[in-house]
Design an enzyme around this catalytic site. Structure first.
Site, PDB file in Angstrom:
ATOM      1  N   GLU A 154       0.851  -1.200   0.000  1.00  0.00           N
ATOM      2  CA  GLU A 154       0.000   0.000   0.000  1.00  0.00           C
ATOM      3  C   GLU A 154       0.883   1.245   0.000  1.00  0.00           C
ATOM      4  O   GLU A 154       1.477   1.594   1.019  1.00  0.00           O
ATOM      5  CB  GLU A 154      -0.916   0.007   1.236  1.00  0.00           C
ATOM      6  N   ARG A 202       0.642  10.225   0.573  1.00  0.00           N
ATOM      7  CA  ARG A 202       1.115  11.187   1.575  1.00  0.00           C
ATOM      8  C   ARG A 202       2.394  11.875   1.127  1.00  0.00           C
ATOM      9  O   ARG A 202       3.066  12.514   1.925  1.00  0.00           O
ATOM     10  CB  ARG A 202       1.343  10.486   2.919  1.00  0.00           C
ATOM     11  N   LYS A 259     -11.376  -1.573   6.199  1.00  0.00           N
ATOM     12  CA  LYS A 259     -10.192  -1.230   6.983  1.00  0.00           C
ATOM     13  C   LYS A 259     -10.662  -0.594   8.289  1.00  0.00           C
ATOM     14  O   LYS A 259     -11.359   0.423   8.270  1.00  0.00           O
ATOM     15  CB  LYS A 259      -9.331  -0.242   6.195  1.00  0.00           C
TER      16      LYS A 259
END
Length: 207
Positions: A40, A44, A128
């Site tokens: 993943e 960011r 999640k």
């Protein structure tokens, strides 16, 4: 590949922040060498989309996806970059509508029973739990298993090698997400041997 199959690839999905593009491919190779294939790459950093492209092109054994997807536009850009799955820290009506139209797994972030139920109504039964430790972690997941046994989770947030086995022992947890596989100091030092060692430890965790 559906979302459940994605989470079954390995017990830990690394949550990766790529600050320098030239580390992306070597980092991915180090993780794959240690037995971790589902990666993943979070949105960011400015290098994230280019990192996804590079890993997809140069590390064929990796299943590279995108994390921290907040908007439909980000989802579209990530898929265009080659992301093979997408993960969000939450779920909005606009993002849910966009995610229903894609042909790769999408994991929405949830933190409460109501959010989990709403996400399931939108078609997402694999979710999640985020931020896991902050919202109740293992105790919350145990509580959700009773009324919502059909839901499966990848809890992320505050999970490490020490507490990951307790999460993975829960019947509704398919894998955990964690940033401990890619410590910033090791990545900055290009210490790929350490990354591979951490990946091996993670991939050996029992489920």
């Amino acid at each position: 590949m559906d979302a459940l199959t994605l989470l079954q690839q390995s017990p830990v999905m690394p949550v990766i922040v790529i600050k320098e593009l030239d580390t992306a491919v070597d980092l991915a190779r180090a993780l794959v060498e240690g037995g971790i294939r589902s990666l993943e790459v979070t949105l960011r950093s400015d290098a994230a989309l280019d990192a996804i492209r590079a890993i997809g092109a140069e590390v064929p054994d990796a299943i590279v996806g995108v994390g921290t997807v907040l908007t439909p536009a980000q989802l579209e850009a990530s898929l265009a970059a080659g992301a093979r799955f997408a993960i969000s820290p939450g779920l909005t009506p606009d993002l849910a509508a966009a995610a229903r139209d894609i042909d790769v797994p999408f994991l929405p972030g949830v933190a409460t029973p109501s959010e989990a139920m709403w996400a399931a109504e939108q078609g997402f039964s694999v979710q999640k739990l985020f931020p896991a430790e902050a919202v109740g972690g293992r105790a919350l997941l145990k509580a959700l298993a009773g009324p919502l046994p059909q839901l499966k989770f990848c809890p992320t947030g505050g999970i490490n090698l020490a507490n990951a086995p307790e999460y993975l022992a829960l019947p509704n947890v398919m894998c955990v997400g964690g940033s401990w596989l890619t410590p910033e100091a090791a990545v900055d030092a290009r210490d790929w041997a350490t990354i591979t060692r951490l990946a091996r430890e993670a991939s050996a965790l029992a489920r």
